[in-house]
Design an enzyme around this catalytic site. Structure first.
Site, PDB file in Angstrom:
ATOM      1  N   THR A  58     -15.064   0.895  -9.574  1.00  0.00           N
ATOM      2  CA  THR A  58     -16.026   0.429  -8.569  1.00  0.00           C
ATOM      3  C   THR A  58     -16.816   1.632  -8.068  1.00  0.00           C
ATOM      4  O   THR A  58     -16.242   2.571  -7.516  1.00  0.00           O
ATOM      5  CB  THR A  58     -15.290  -0.278  -7.417  1.00  0.00           C
ATOM      6  OG1 THR A  58     -14.578  -1.379  -7.976  1.00  0.00           O
ATOM      7  CG2 THR A  58     -16.259  -0.781  -6.355  1.00  0.00           C
ATOM      8  N   GLU A  89     -14.590  -5.041 -12.422  1.00  0.00           N
ATOM      9  CA  GLU A  89     -13.331  -5.801 -12.514  1.00  0.00           C
ATOM     10  C   GLU A  89     -13.129  -6.573 -11.219  1.00  0.00           C
ATOM     11  O   GLU A  89     -13.614  -6.158 -10.172  1.00  0.00           O
ATOM     12  CB  GLU A  89     -12.160  -4.856 -12.792  1.00  0.00           C
ATOM     13  CG  GLU A  89     -12.039  -3.651 -11.851  1.00  0.00           C
ATOM     14  CD  GLU A  89     -11.441  -3.952 -10.505  1.00  0.00           C
ATOM     15  OE1 GLU A  89     -10.763  -4.980 -10.393  1.00  0.00           O
ATOM     16  OE2 GLU A  89     -11.660  -3.172  -9.559  1.00  0.00           O
ATOM     17  N   ARG A  95      -6.849  -8.821  -8.747  1.00  0.00           N
ATOM     18  CA  ARG A  95      -6.063  -8.794  -7.508  1.00  0.00           C
ATOM     19  C   ARG A  95      -4.689  -8.220  -7.809  1.00  0.00           C
ATOM     20  O   ARG A  95      -4.101  -8.550  -8.849  1.00  0.00           O
ATOM     21  CB  ARG A  95      -5.864 -10.222  -6.972  1.00  0.00           C
ATOM     22  CG  ARG A  95      -7.099 -10.852  -6.431  1.00  0.00           C
ATOM     23  CD  ARG A  95      -6.888 -12.346  -6.263  1.00  0.00           C
ATOM     24  NE  ARG A  95      -6.650 -12.998  -7.555  1.00  0.00           N
ATOM     25  CZ  ARG A  95      -6.392 -14.287  -7.704  1.00  0.00           C
ATOM     26  NH1 ARG A  95      -6.317 -15.067  -6.659  1.00  0.00           N
ATOM     27  NH2 ARG A  95      -6.197 -14.815  -8.903  1.00  0.00           N
ATOM     28  N   GLU A  96      -4.169  -7.413  -6.908  1.00  0.00           N
ATOM     29  CA  GLU A  96      -2.817  -6.891  -7.104  1.00  0.00           C
ATOM     30  C   GLU A  96      -1.842  -8.056  -7.139  1.00  0.00           C
ATOM     31  O   GLU A  96      -1.956  -9.010  -6.379  1.00  0.00           O
ATOM     32  CB  GLU A  96      -2.444  -5.941  -5.967  1.00  0.00           C
ATOM     33  CG  GLU A  96      -3.002  -4.570  -6.188  1.00  0.00           C
ATOM     34  CD  GLU A  96      -2.383  -3.526  -5.275  1.00  0.00           C
ATOM     35  OE1 GLU A  96      -1.219  -3.653  -4.878  1.00  0.00           O
ATOM     36  OE2 GLU A  96      -3.116  -2.568  -4.969  1.00  0.00           O
ATOM     37  N   LEU A 132      -8.403 -18.297   3.372  1.00  0.00           N
ATOM     38  CA  LEU A 132      -8.823 -18.547   4.747  1.00  0.00           C
ATOM     39  C   LEU A 132      -7.623 -18.497   5.686  1.00  0.00           C
ATOM     40  O   LEU A 132      -7.644 -19.106   6.754  1.00  0.00           O
ATOM     41  CB  LEU A 132      -9.507 -19.931   4.796  1.00  0.00           C
ATOM     42  CG  LEU A 132     -10.611 -20.190   5.818  1.00  0.00           C
ATOM     43  CD1 LEU A 132     -11.705 -19.137   5.764  1.00  0.00           C
ATOM     44  CD2 LEU A 132     -11.213 -21.570   5.601  1.00  0.00           C
ATOM     45  N   GLY A 167      -5.812  -5.738   4.089  1.00  0.00           N
ATOM     46  CA  GLY A 167      -5.450  -4.361   3.765  1.00  0.00           C
ATOM     47  C   GLY A 167      -5.618  -4.125   2.281  1.00  0.00           C
ATOM     48  O   GLY A 167      -6.373  -4.826   1.616  1.00  0.00           O
ATOM     49  N   CYS A 188      -8.642  -1.824  -1.793  1.00  0.00           N
ATOM     50  CA  CYS A 188     -10.032  -2.139  -2.164  1.00  0.00           C
ATOM     51  C   CYS A 188     -10.951  -2.551  -1.015  1.00  0.00           C
ATOM     52  O   CYS A 188     -12.021  -1.953  -0.836  1.00  0.00           O
ATOM     53  CB  CYS A 188     -10.047  -3.232  -3.217  1.00  0.00           C
ATOM     54  SG  CYS A 188      -9.301  -2.685  -4.742  1.00  0.00           S
ATOM     55  N   LYS A 199       0.320  -7.089   1.264  1.00  0.00           N
ATOM     56  CA  LYS A 199       0.399  -8.537   1.023  1.00  0.00           C
ATOM     57  C   LYS A 199       1.650  -8.774   0.187  1.00  0.00           C
ATOM     58  O   LYS A 199       2.258  -7.814  -0.318  1.00  0.00           O
ATOM     59  CB  LYS A 199      -0.850  -9.058   0.301  1.00  0.00           C
ATOM     60  CG  LYS A 199      -1.038  -8.512  -1.112  1.00  0.00           C
ATOM     61  CD  LYS A 199      -2.209  -9.186  -1.807  1.00  0.00           C
ATOM     62  CE  LYS A 199      -2.275  -8.775  -3.278  1.00  0.00           C
ATOM     63  NZ  LYS A 199      -3.346  -9.421  -4.010  1.00  0.00           N
ATOM     64  N   ARG A 253      -0.926   0.921   0.816  1.00  0.00           N
ATOM     65  CA  ARG A 253      -2.247   1.447   1.186  1.00  0.00           C
ATOM     66  C   ARG A 253      -2.991   0.493   2.120  1.00  0.00           C
ATOM     67  O   ARG A 253      -3.095  -0.689   1.830  1.00  0.00           O
ATOM     68  CB  ARG A 253      -3.069   1.741  -0.075  1.00  0.00           C
ATOM     69  CG  ARG A 253      -2.590   3.004  -0.774  1.00  0.00           C
ATOM     70  CD  ARG A 253      -3.311   3.219  -2.066  1.00  0.00           C
ATOM     71  NE  ARG A 253      -2.941   2.220  -3.069  1.00  0.00           N
ATOM     72  CZ  ARG A 253      -3.508   2.126  -4.269  1.00  0.00           C
ATOM     73  NH1 ARG A 253      -4.485   2.943  -4.602  1.00  0.00           N
ATOM     74  NH2 ARG A 253      -3.107   1.216  -5.130  1.00  0.00           N
TER      75      ARG A 253
END
Ligand code: UDX
Length: 448
Positions: free
Chosen positions: A122, A153, A156-157, A252, A259, A262, A326, A333
Site C-alpha cells: 500500500t 491487496e 484481512r488478517e 457495523l 485497530g 492497516c 481482533k 499492533r
C-alpha cells in the site's frame, strides 16, 4: 506465468506468492531475511495465518514455489515482479518509502528484457508514476522496456488466504494494454470481477476502501454513544438499519475502536498526501479522533466504577479478556486493548489479562500487567472484567462459574458479545457499547 515476489516472506508477499503458486504459476519468493527463507524451505512459517500452512504444503507439492535471497537471479527468471515490501508510517503520518525504493532500484539493476513491475504494497497515490521514473533512472541496461502496475491487496488478517484465493474483486491499474493483458492472464484462473483502470485510480481505490471501512466503524461507534446517552439500544438500531440495502448490517459492530496494522496507518497516510495535494480532510480527521475516543470512554467508565466501589486504585483488580486487535489473530499492533491498558496503568490499578493467542505484551508492560495462561487465573479476584476482543470462547463464558471467583460482578463488554439478560441473570452488572443503563424516560426526566 513466472513471478517473483520481493518481500516474499512478509504477510502480503507470502500469501500472494503461495496463492499464485497454487494457481499453477512458477513463483519465487525473495527476501533479504535469510533465516525466514531457510525456515520456509523447512516448512517453518514466519507468521501465523489461518490456512497458510496448507497453502505452503500445496505449493510445495505442485513444485511451483521457490524461496531465495538471490533477488537478481529471481528477477531475471520472471516476467512479473511483484513488490510486497513494508511501507510503515513515519511520525508525520507520511509513508516510509525506503524499502520500496530499494526494491525498485534492485529491479532496475536486474531487468534485461520486458517485465511488468507490480506494486502490491500500500503506497501513497502517485507512487506508480514516481516508481517508473526511479526505475528509468537506475536501469543498468538503458532503454529496456518495462511497465509499472498497481494491484492493491485487500487481505484481512485471519482471512487472508481465503481473501486471496476467493477475492471479491481484482484491481489492475496500468497504463499500457500489454501490462494489463499480462496481469489479466496472471489472474485468469481466479473467479472474480476484474477492475482495470489507470495506476493512480487503482492506488486511490485501496485508500478509499480502508478509509470507508474506518468511517463506517467510527460512524457506528458514534451512533452507539448517542444511543447510550438517549436510552436507545444499539442492537435494535443496527437491526433496523441493516434492512436498508444501501446500508446492510455487516461491518457495523460497535466496539473499542478499530485497530490493526492497516486502517490507522492508511488513513494517516491518506490525510498526509491528500493535504499535500490541497484536499480537505476534515472527515478523515474526525474518523481518527472518534476512534481514539472509544478507549478513552471505556477508561472513563472504569474510573467512575472504581470511585463508586470506594476502593483505592491500587487495590482494584482488573481482568482484561482479549489483547489482540481482533479475534483470529495474535497481532497487537494498534490494538485497542493495549491502548486501554496504557490508560489503566496510569491509574495504578492491578491488571491481569488473558488472550487465547497472545502470551506476552510489550516490554513496557512487563512489570505492570500479568498475562495469564488461562482465563480463570486472569478472572480470579477481579472487580471489573473487561472484554476487549471478540474471541468465540468469550461469547460462551460460564458466567456462574466466573461469578464464584470474582470480588465484584461487573462486566464491561466492549464487543457486545454477551447477552445482557444472561449476564444480569447470573448476577452481573453489565455494561455494553451503545446499551443504555437507564431508560429514555429516566434520561428525559433528569434532563428536564
Ligand atoms: C483491514 C481491511 O478490512 C482489509 O481489507 C485491508 O486490506 C487491511 O485492513 P484487518 O485490519 O485485518 O483488515 O481487519 P478488519 O477485519 O477490517 O478489522 C479492523 C478493525 O476494525 C479491528 O480492530 C476490528 O475489531 C474492528 N471492527 C471490524 C469493528 O470494531 N467492528 C466491525 O464490525 C468490524
Amino acid at each position: 506465468m513466472k513471478v517473483t515476489v520481493i518481500g516474499g516472506t512478509g504477510y502480503i508477499g507470502l500469501v500472494t506468492g503461495l496463492g499464485l503458486a497454487v494457481h499453477g504459476n512458477e513463483v519465487i519468493c525473495v527476501d533479504i531475511d535469510q533465516t525466514k527463507i531457510d525456515g520456509l524451505k523447512q516448512d517453518i512459517l514466519p507468521i501465523y495465518e489461518r490456512g497458510l500452512d496448507e497453502l505452503l504444503a500445496e505449493a510445495k507439492e505442485l513444485a511451483t514455489i521457490t524461496f531465495t535471497t538471490a533477488a537478481e537471479f529471481a528477477i531475471r527468471q520472471s516476467d512479473i515482479i511483484m513488490i510486497a515490501v513494508g511501507t510503515p508510517a513515519m511520525a508525520s503520518g507520511a509513508t516510509d518509502m525506503r524499502q520500496i525504493t530499494t526494491a525498485l532500484k534492485q529491479v532496475a539493476q536486474a531487468i534485461d528484457r520486458y517485465k511488468v513491475i507490480v506494486i502490491k504494497s500500500t503506497v501513497p497515490v502517485g507512487t506508480g508514476a514516481w516508481a517508473k521514473q526511479l526505475i528509468k533512472q537506475h536501469l543498468k541496461k538503458p532503454g529496456v522496456a518495462f511497465d509499472v502496475v498497481s494491484n492493491p491487496e485487500f487481505l484481512r488478517e485471519g482471512k487472508a488466504v481465503k481473501d486471496f484465493l476467493h477475492p471479491e474483486r481484482i484491481v489492475i491499474g496500468a497504463d499500457t494494454k500489454r501490462a494489463t493483458g499480462m496481469i489479466k492472464t496472471l489472474y485468469h484462473t481466479f473467479d472474480a470481477p476484474l477492475i482495470t483502470t489507470d495506476i493512480t485510480s487503482s492506488e486511490m481505490i485501496k485508500y478509499a476502501c480502508n478509509a470507508y471501512l474506518a468511517t463506517r466503524l467510527s460512524y457506528i461507534n458514534e451512533i452507539a454513544e448517542i444511543s447510550e446517552c438517549v436510552g436507545a439500544d444499539i442492537h435494535s438500531v443496527i437491526a433496523g438499519m441493516s434492512y436498508d440495502n444501501r446500508i446492510g448490517g455487516h461491518y457495523l459492530n460497535p466496539g473499542p475502536g478499530f485497530g490493526g496494522p492497516c486502517l490507522n496507518k492508511d488513513i494517516n497516510a491518506l490525510i498526509h498526501f491528500a493535504q499535500q495535494a490541497g484536499a480537505d480532510v476534515n472527515l478523515l480527521r474526525a474518523v481518527l479522533s472518534r476512534n481514539a475516543r472509544q478507549t478513552k470512554n471505556i477508561s472513563h467508565y472504569v474510573s467512575q466504577q472504581i470511585q463508586a466501589l470506594g476502593i483505592a486504585n491500587e487495590n482494584v483488580n482488573i481482568c482484561l479478556l482479549g489483547l489482540s486487535f481482533k479475534a483470529g489473530t495474535d497481532d497487537l499492533r494498534n490494538s485497542p486493548a493495549v491502548d486501554l491498558i496504557d490508560q489503566l496503568v496510569e491509574k495504578g490499578v492491578v491488571i491481569k489479562a488473558y488472550d487465547p493467542a497472545v502470551k506476552a505484551l510489550y516490554k513496557r508492560h512487563a512489570t505492570t500487567v500479568s498475562v495469564c495462561d488461562d482465563l480463570f487465573s486472569a478472572v480470579d479476584q477481579a472487580h471489573i472484567i473487561i472484554i476487549m476482543t471478540e474471541w468465540p470462547q468469550f461469547k460462551q463464558l460460564d458466567l456462574n462459574a466466573l461469578k464464584k471467583r470474582i470480588k465484584y460482578p461487573l462486566i464491561v463488554d466492549t464487543r457486545n458479545i454477551i447477552n445482557v439478560h444472561r449476564a444480569q441473570l447470573a448476577g452481573f452488572v453489565y455494561k455494553g457499547i451503545g446499551i443504555a443503563d437507564r431508560s429514555a424516560l429516566e434520561i428525559m426526566d433528569a434532563a428536564l
